[in-house]
Design a protein around this motif. Structure first.
Motif, mmCIF file in Angstrom:
data_model
loop_
_atom_site.group_PDB
_atom_site.id
_atom_site.type_symbol
_atom_site.label_atom_id
_atom_site.label_comp_id
_atom_site.label_asym_id
_atom_site.label_seq_id
_atom_site.Cartn_x
_atom_site.Cartn_y
_atom_site.Cartn_z
ATOM 1 N N GLU A 1 0.828 -1.204 0.000
ATOM 2 C CA GLU A 1 0.000 0.000 0.000
ATOM 3 C C GLU A 1 0.872 1.268 0.000
ATOM 4 O O GLU A 1 0.558 2.247 -0.675
ATOM 5 C CB GLU A 1 -0.923 -0.040 1.229
ATOM 6 C CG GLU A 1 -2.080 0.932 1.198
ATOM 7 C CD GLU A 1 -3.030 0.740 0.022
ATOM 8 O OE1 GLU A 1 -3.110 -0.370 -0.533
ATOM 9 O OE2 GLU A 1 -3.690 1.729 -0.358
ATOM 10 N N ILE A 2 1.972 1.237 0.727
ATOM 11 C CA ILE A 2 2.854 2.410 0.779
ATOM 12 C C ILE A 2 3.507 2.645 -0.588
ATOM 13 O O ILE A 2 3.606 3.785 -1.055
ATOM 14 C CB ILE A 2 3.912 2.259 1.905
ATOM 15 C CG1 ILE A 2 3.209 2.336 3.270
ATOM 16 C CG2 ILE A 2 4.986 3.351 1.804
ATOM 17 C CD1 ILE A 2 4.101 2.044 4.467
ATOM 18 N N VAL A 3 3.916 1.572 -1.250
ATOM 19 C CA VAL A 3 4.475 1.711 -2.598
ATOM 20 C C VAL A 3 3.419 2.330 -3.526
ATOM 21 O O VAL A 3 3.698 3.276 -4.272
ATOM 22 C CB VAL A 3 4.949 0.336 -3.148
ATOM 23 C CG1 VAL A 3 5.307 0.436 -4.622
ATOM 24 C CG2 VAL A 3 6.138 -0.172 -2.347
ATOM 25 N N CYS A 4 2.189 1.813 -3.446
ATOM 26 C CA CYS A 4 1.118 2.321 -4.319
ATOM 27 C C CYS A 4 0.784 3.778 -4.010
ATOM 28 O O CYS A 4 0.669 4.603 -4.911
ATOM 29 C CB CYS A 4 -0.147 1.473 -4.165
ATOM 30 S SG CYS A 4 0.058 -0.175 -4.850
ATOM 31 N N LYS A 5 0.630 4.092 -2.733
ATOM 32 C CA LYS A 5 0.273 5.462 -2.358
ATOM 33 C C LYS A 5 1.386 6.442 -2.742
ATOM 34 O O LYS A 5 1.099 7.579 -3.138
ATOM 35 C CB LYS A 5 -0.019 5.545 -0.849
ATOM 36 C CG LYS A 5 -1.352 4.895 -0.482
ATOM 37 C CD LYS A 5 -2.169 5.777 0.457
ATOM 38 C CE LYS A 5 -3.650 5.413 0.422
ATOM 39 N NZ LYS A 5 -3.952 4.209 1.231
ATOM 40 N N SER A 6 2.619 6.004 -2.638
ATOM 41 C CA SER A 6 3.734 6.865 -3.040
ATOM 42 C C SER A 6 3.686 7.137 -4.536
ATOM 43 O O SER A 6 3.883 8.270 -4.983
ATOM 44 C CB SER A 6 5.075 6.201 -2.683
ATOM 45 O OG SER A 6 5.138 5.943 -1.304
#
Lengths: 267, 256
Positions: free
Chosen positions: B118-123
């Motif tokens: 999720e952090i990769v996607c949100k970034s």
């Protein structure tokens, strides 16, 4: 039924193979070989066929039935060329506006020297990225073992179904037990903990439906594909792409909670 | 949505002093570069004081109800000063604004679960919205086993989001560091417009031990190392740690 029994069922040598699914569900099959980059990989079997008279692209992992076939298709463990071949024929399906139907049955992508040399990781990543953008309906049926990135590499679909005795997991239970408990002998326990049965995955919202194996398996799959195509045919190319994107984008906590109040598509 | 906060906290500065010794850590097979942490990396590549970390508010995740998993994560969050095995934020590199994410292998070998995915996607989505490049330093043992099938799904999720970011014209640079393997190598790590690697970094899909067991023989020296990938055509360039900032600045300049 215990999870490990499902695992053993999924691996049963007598379960139908991709060649039998193709033969029983489609007509006029034309096999397409090669990645057109220098290699053919028999562990991915695919081509063009008719489904109730309509052209589709069909492909899947090929394990083979006899010992000789097993060797020739590397027990259904593709190398990068297998994934690139799959992508080649899927891109072609998109060009000719054919729905894509994939059958998943693999112990995983092949962990070999040449596979690494020719970019196993890049090949799988490339498929995941490219499948997310396809503008035609994509339907995946996990028929046996759906293990790791090797399974997912042809499974980024609008609709994902599982046969009731199939499994779908991040790794084999043996591998899971070996990594987390340093003891591959604890595979039965791992199978239970991993939540890898069709029911588990349906509860997670990872799959859209379970195909019952009680009666004629081919007619049950036929019905499920027809059902999915009826729904997907109503959507525009952009909508198909967007739906697939959204389906995979939301594998987060929120998605999990929502999947509890899921929708069942009954065959 | 993401909160962007100033995170020049004590740790950020504390680790700075250790950078001097970083050269001796370039032999990853012998010394897993333990001393060179996420915040050292950020201090090395980001312009001084420019890094603002993204803050996320995720509910606790334990889909398999795996014993001890939540406790382990909570402990590591404290120790490592990050949500999961990744720190992401916005910064400037050589004066060019960019989104920067660095994976932290001290956090469960930077394996990918829902939170990390999720952090990769949100970034990437933040970069998309703000028309910024996205640079990620990868390091990972692969999928987060403790999250079962949902860790596998992160591969499809991150790949789809990265592809969208690239299709919309975003510049995506990956820097493969030691080790980048499994589900991370077979998803967002190898989808870069530009792919850099650190010298001698182990990069591959299957782990060397698994391959040796499968083929029943010893692997040749240098197998799956960055130099091996360069030779086989899978990285643009191998970049020394000292040169990293210079090279990234140049790449940002070439795309500005």
């Amino acid at each position: 039924m215990k999870a490990i029994e499902r695992v053993l069922n999924a691996r049963d040598k007598d379960r139908p193979k991709i060649t039998e699914y193709v033969e029983n569900l489609f007509t006029d099959f034309f096999e397409q070989k090669g990645d057109f980059l220098g290699k053919e990989d028999a562990s991915i079997y695919g081509g063009i066929a008719l489904f109730h008279g309509r052209p589709v692209t069909v492909l899947g992992h090929r394990k083979g039935r006899t010992a000789e076939e097993n060797m020739a298709c590397n027990f259904g463990m593709p190398g990068p060329e297998g994934y690139r071949k799959a992508m080649r024929i899927m891109k072609q399906a998109e060009k000719f506006n054919r729905p894509i139907i994939t059958f998943v049955d693999t112990p995983g992508a092949y962990p070999g020297l040449e596979a690494e040399m020719y970019g196993q990781a890049q090949a799988i990543a490339g498929n995941l990225a490219a499948m997310s953008t396809l503008k035609v309906p994509v339907i995946t049926i996990v028929t046996g073992e759906g293990s790791s990135g090797g399974a997912l590499g042809i499974a980024v679909a609008n609709k994902v179904y599982m046969l009731e005795n199939a499994i779908y997991s991040v790794l084999s239970p043996e591998g899971f037990a070996s990594i987390l408990w340093h003891d591959s002998a604890r595979r039965d326990e791992a199978a239970e903990v991993m939540k890898l049965t069709a029911e588990d995955l349906y509860d997670f919202g990872v799959i859209d439906g379970i195909i019952n194996e009680d009666s004629d398996i081919y007619s049950a799959i036929d019905k499920q594909i027809s059902f999915a195509l009826r729904e997907l045919d109503k959507k525009s190319a952009e909508q198909l792409q967007k739906d697939r994107y959204d389906k995979f984008r939301y594998f987060d906590e929120e998605y999990l909670q929502q999947s509890v109040e899921k929708r069942m598509e009954v065959v | 949505m993401i909160n962007v906060v100033d995170q020049r906290k004590s740790k950020f500065n504390r680790y700075k002093d250790l950078r001097e010794n970083s050269n001796e850590l370039l032999e990853p097979a012998i010394k897993p570069a333990k001393e060179y942490g996420v915040w050292d990396r950020i201090a090395d590549v980001a312009d001084e004081g420019s890094f603002k970390a993204f803050e996320f508010d995720f509910p606790e995740t334990n889909p398999l109800e795996f014993q001890g998993y939540v406790e382990k994560k909570q402990e590591l969050r404290e120790e490592e000063n990050c949500h999961d095995a990744i720190v992401a934020g916005q910064c400037e590199i050589g004066g060019y604004k960019t989104v920067l994410a660095v994976m932290n292998k001290k956090f469960m070998m930077a394996s990918m679960g829902m939170e990390l995915g999720e952090i990769v996607c949100k970034s990437a989505e933040y970069a998309m919205e703000n028309k910024l490049p996205f640079i990620i330093f990868t390091a990972s043992g692969g999928a987060r086993m403790q999250e079962g099938i949902l860790s596998l799904m992160q591969m499809a999720k991150t790949s789809a989001v990265i592809q969208k970011f690239k299709d919309e014209g975003g510049l995506y640079i990956t820097v493969l560091t030691h080790p980048t393997t499994g589900g991370v190598s077979a998803s967002f790590a190898t989808l870069g417009d530009i792919t850099l690697a650190e010298p001698k970094a182990l990069i591959g899909f299957a782990g060397p031990r698994v391959i040796e067991q499968t083929i029943g023989e010893k692997l040749p020296e240098g197998f799956q190392r960055a130099e091996f990938l360069e030779e086989h055509g899978f990285v643009d360039a191998i970049v020394e740690r000292d040169e990293m900032k210079k090279v990234l600045t140049k790449l940002l300049k070439l795309h500005s």
